[in-house]
Design a protein around this motif. Sequence first.
Motif, PDB file in Angstrom:
ATOM      1  N   GLY A 168      10.983 -24.417  -9.767  1.00  0.00           N
ATOM      2  CA  GLY A 168      12.078 -23.786  -9.378  1.00  0.00           C
ATOM      3  C   GLY A 168      11.790 -22.098  -9.331  1.00  0.00           C
ATOM      4  O   GLY A 168      12.409 -21.472  -8.337  1.00  0.00           O
TER       5      GLY A 168
ATOM      6  N   ALA B 219      11.635 -20.224  -6.092  1.00  0.00           N
ATOM      7  CA  ALA B 219      12.887 -19.010  -5.816  1.00  0.00           C
ATOM      8  C   ALA B 219      12.001 -17.590  -5.411  1.00  0.00           C
ATOM      9  O   ALA B 219      12.652 -16.868  -4.868  1.00  0.00           O
ATOM     10  CB  ALA B 219      13.698 -19.071  -6.919  1.00  0.00           C
TER      11      ALA B 219
ATOM     12  N   LEU C 263      11.988 -29.467  -3.894  1.00  0.00           N
ATOM     13  CA  LEU C 263      12.402 -28.099  -3.901  1.00  0.00           C
ATOM     14  C   LEU C 263      11.724 -27.230  -2.781  1.00  0.00           C
ATOM     15  O   LEU C 263      12.793 -26.461  -2.051  1.00  0.00           O
ATOM     16  CB  LEU C 263      11.874 -27.305  -5.180  1.00  0.00           C
ATOM     17  CG  LEU C 263      12.576 -27.579  -6.512  1.00  0.00           C
ATOM     18  CD1 LEU C 263      12.002 -27.307  -7.685  1.00  0.00           C
ATOM     19  CD2 LEU C 263      13.713 -26.690  -6.415  1.00  0.00           C
TER      20      LEU C 263
ATOM     21  N   TYR D 182      14.629 -28.401  -0.239  1.00  0.00           N
ATOM     22  CA  TYR D 182      15.884 -27.537  -0.221  1.00  0.00           C
ATOM     23  C   TYR D 182      15.839 -26.333   0.403  1.00  0.00           C
ATOM     24  O   TYR D 182      16.689 -26.102   1.258  1.00  0.00           O
ATOM     25  CB  TYR D 182      16.221 -27.427  -1.997  1.00  0.00           C
ATOM     26  CG  TYR D 182      17.360 -26.434  -2.324  1.00  0.00           C
ATOM     27  CD1 TYR D 182      18.705 -26.784  -1.774  1.00  0.00           C
ATOM     28  CD2 TYR D 182      17.161 -25.012  -2.332  1.00  0.00           C
ATOM     29  CE1 TYR D 182      19.584 -25.745  -1.912  1.00  0.00           C
ATOM     30  CE2 TYR D 182      18.006 -24.328  -2.639  1.00  0.00           C
ATOM     31  CZ  TYR D 182      19.384 -24.663  -2.502  1.00  0.00           C
ATOM     32  OH  TYR D 182      20.245 -23.706  -2.476  1.00  0.00           O
ATOM     33  N   HIS D 183      14.736 -25.555   0.189  1.00  0.00           N
ATOM     34  CA  HIS D 183      14.600 -24.192   0.818  1.00  0.00           C
ATOM     35  C   HIS D 183      14.281 -24.458   2.122  1.00  0.00           C
ATOM     36  O   HIS D 183      14.950 -23.635   2.918  1.00  0.00           O
ATOM     37  CB  HIS D 183      13.330 -23.512  -0.045  1.00  0.00           C
ATOM     38  CG  HIS D 183      13.723 -22.826  -1.395  1.00  0.00           C
ATOM     39  ND1 HIS D 183      14.693 -22.129  -1.567  1.00  0.00           N
ATOM     40  CD2 HIS D 183      13.054 -23.338  -2.619  1.00  0.00           C
ATOM     41  CE1 HIS D 183      14.789 -21.942  -2.826  1.00  0.00           C
ATOM     42  NE2 HIS D 183      13.910 -22.600  -3.483  1.00  0.00           N
TER      43      HIS D 183
ATOM     44  N   THR E 177      17.717 -24.783   3.942  1.00  0.00           N
ATOM     45  CA  THR E 177      19.013 -23.959   3.644  1.00  0.00           C
ATOM     46  C   THR E 177      18.174 -22.545   3.895  1.00  0.00           C
ATOM     47  O   THR E 177      17.926 -21.454   2.971  1.00  0.00           O
ATOM     48  CB  THR E 177      19.185 -23.766   2.033  1.00  0.00           C
ATOM     49  OG1 THR E 177      18.284 -23.766   1.228  1.00  0.00           O
ATOM     50  CG2 THR E 177      20.136 -25.378   1.778  1.00  0.00           C
TER      51      THR E 177
ATOM     52  N   LYS F 276      22.890 -17.353  -0.960  1.00  0.00           N
ATOM     53  CA  LYS F 276      21.944 -18.275  -1.407  1.00  0.00           C
ATOM     54  C   LYS F 276      21.439 -17.962  -2.900  1.00  0.00           C
ATOM     55  O   LYS F 276      21.405 -18.631  -3.658  1.00  0.00           O
ATOM     56  CB  LYS F 276      20.804 -18.672  -0.458  1.00  0.00           C
ATOM     57  CG  LYS F 276      20.065 -19.565  -0.817  1.00  0.00           C
ATOM     58  CD  LYS F 276      18.753 -19.808   0.032  1.00  0.00           C
ATOM     59  CE  LYS F 276      17.916 -21.039  -0.665  1.00  0.00           C
ATOM     60  NZ  LYS F 276      16.721 -21.332   0.419  1.00  0.00           N
TER      61      LYS F 276
ATOM     62  N   GLY G  16      22.380 -20.442  -5.881  1.00  0.00           N
ATOM     63  CA  GLY G  16      21.070 -20.994  -6.513  1.00  0.00           C
ATOM     64  C   GLY G  16      21.063 -20.844  -8.048  1.00  0.00           C
ATOM     65  O   GLY G  16      21.022 -21.823  -8.868  1.00  0.00           O
ATOM     66  N   ASP G  17      21.050 -19.661  -8.200  1.00  0.00           N
ATOM     67  CA  ASP G  17      21.013 -18.971  -9.916  1.00  0.00           C
ATOM     68  C   ASP G  17      22.112 -19.668 -10.637  1.00  0.00           C
ATOM     69  O   ASP G  17      22.108 -20.037 -11.720  1.00  0.00           O
ATOM     70  CB  ASP G  17      21.144 -17.654  -9.993  1.00  0.00           C
ATOM     71  CG  ASP G  17      19.783 -16.778  -9.857  1.00  0.00           C
ATOM     72  OD1 ASP G  17      18.718 -17.431  -9.565  1.00  0.00           O
ATOM     73  OD2 ASP G  17      19.820 -15.499 -10.275  1.00  0.00           O
TER      74      ASP G  17
ATOM     75  N   LEU H  71      24.881 -25.197   0.879  1.00  0.00           N
ATOM     76  CA  LEU H  71      24.093 -24.864  -0.105  1.00  0.00           C
ATOM     77  C   LEU H  71      24.263 -26.102  -1.142  1.00  0.00           C
ATOM     78  O   LEU H  71      23.278 -26.615  -1.656  1.00  0.00           O
ATOM     79  CB  LEU H  71      23.884 -23.505  -0.714  1.00  0.00           C
ATOM     80  CG  LEU H  71      23.748 -22.446   0.357  1.00  0.00           C
ATOM     81  CD1 LEU H  71      24.059 -21.106  -0.464  1.00  0.00           C
ATOM     82  CD2 LEU H  71      22.092 -22.504   0.434  1.00  0.00           C
TER      83      LEU H  71
ATOM     84  N   ALA I 117      21.646 -29.108  -2.374  1.00  0.00           N
ATOM     85  CA  ALA I 117      21.214 -28.980  -3.829  1.00  0.00           C
ATOM     86  C   ALA I 117      21.468 -30.354  -4.216  1.00  0.00           C
ATOM     87  O   ALA I 117      20.540 -31.017  -5.204  1.00  0.00           O
ATOM     88  CB  ALA I 117      21.659 -27.941  -4.655  1.00  0.00           C
TER      89      ALA I 117
ATOM     90  N   HIS J 217      30.908 -24.360  -8.844  1.00  0.00           N
ATOM     91  CA  HIS J 217      30.557 -23.654  -7.538  1.00  0.00           C
ATOM     92  C   HIS J 217      31.904 -23.098  -6.752  1.00  0.00           C
ATOM     93  O   HIS J 217      31.736 -21.995  -6.174  1.00  0.00           O
ATOM     94  CB  HIS J 217      29.680 -24.864  -6.827  1.00  0.00           C
ATOM     95  CG  HIS J 217      29.610 -24.175  -5.269  1.00  0.00           C
ATOM     96  ND1 HIS J 217      28.563 -23.394  -5.172  1.00  0.00           N
ATOM     97  CD2 HIS J 217      30.269 -24.432  -4.222  1.00  0.00           C
ATOM     98  CE1 HIS J 217      28.393 -23.399  -3.934  1.00  0.00           C
ATOM     99  NE2 HIS J 217      29.191 -23.957  -3.180  1.00  0.00           N
TER     100      HIS J 217
END
Lengths: 237, 237
Positions: A41, A45, A101, A104-105, A108, A119, A123-124, A184, A188, A227
């Motif tokens: 991750g 990222a 992962l 996911y990226h 998005t 984002k 994400g964080d 997002l 996720a 969220h």
Amino acid sequence: MGAHSSDAVTSDPSITGVADDPRIAYDHPGVSELFAVLAYGEISAFYRLAEDARMAPTLQGRVALASMAAAEMNHFETLVQALSGRGIDVYTAMDPYVRALDEYHASTNPSTWLETLVKAHVGDGLAADFYREIAHTLDPAVAATVREVLAETGHSEFVVHEVATRVKASSQDKARLMLWGRRLLGEAITQAQYVLAQREELTDLVITASGDLNGVAALFDRMQEQHAERMKVLGLV
Amino acid sequence: MGAHSSDAVTSDPSITGVADDPRIAYDHPGVSELFAVLAYGEISAFYRLAEDARMAPTLQGRVALASMAAAEMNHFETLVQALSGRGIDVYTAMDPYVRALDEYHASTNPSTWLETLVKAHVGDGLAADFYREIAHTLDPAVAATVREVLAETGHSEFVVHEVATRVKASSQDKARLMLWGRRLLGEAITQAQYVLAQREELTDLVITASGDLNGVAALFDRMQEQHAERMKVLGLV
């Protein structure tokens, strides 16, 4: 690099003796899986932030994203040390998580600077929420490593200010970013479910942390609420 | 982030009292210029490393470049603190150096993974050589900041191993990379001369550090010799 004295904390199982009976022992095999998925991750990222920074309208914006990306790599070093303290090669361990992962990226991919900022922030936030949900059940040595890598990077102020200002000025931007935030979260959750379906030991860790399968569902519900809170802070409500 | 206690070291002019008469005082205006060019150097290196990492054949290679890039940002934070301790905004201060550094990178765009590695290694090395050349003339507080940001990042072993192995196996790669190294040095000197022609205070600092204009020429000569040594370590001789 950002690892400080963490190897002393994370590689000494003897300190688990002081734990107040955590449900997840230091040597639960899901712990290495948890470190591995966090590690990949951080790498993914890093590269996404560095790439998305091209959309920054100012040098300040590029620097903000570069600093966030650098913090991810510092956290990665902590995880490498924690894994090697367990005799585990980080590259082998990360391998099963690359696909989820990366997908996911890929699903998005921000198309504007504001989407990039939202984002990065979301994400964080999701990662930090997940930690808070399971932290109390982890062995203290494991919890210390996870806490270190999911610590606030201190760059959220920049993101919140930039996004909240623009959203206040444009209802069109606001509507778009609200949809973006929902996407997002959806992606996720999709990838998290894919990972849990594939990785037994990690799944066992999450179920143990949550109590049972109903507990896992409740955990996902609470992450959705958090969220929504986070979107509110960005003015996206 | 990597700045540790450096602001205490760099923002307190009183400690210059213990200096053994450095030729360049703490408040020489060229010092802020030196910090500014180093700062933009870190930012531009960060983004180049992150972008060039796309050519990495393995995840290990991508991670190595990401770690180098993260180290640049940690150094950048040190410079931001040093500049703000002097009441100087880093973005304003960096502005005059953007063009020269961007042009250096644009004119030395690697087309292979090996070229990327050689460029990362040579760039770090030239910056470190420059520091060693002027260090003994700097006020100790200034020298401490510069030393911190030009410290070895510890990733050169990876680069040296990768390049030296490939070069031993292919005389064609070797010939190409020797030309590449020469081009990197040439472009760096071109841009350094452009910067010195534009920035009086920085130029004054370099001339003072070198003794006189002949000293500056000798400094460039020595940097070329050190570059040749570095190429030799990579097997490029």
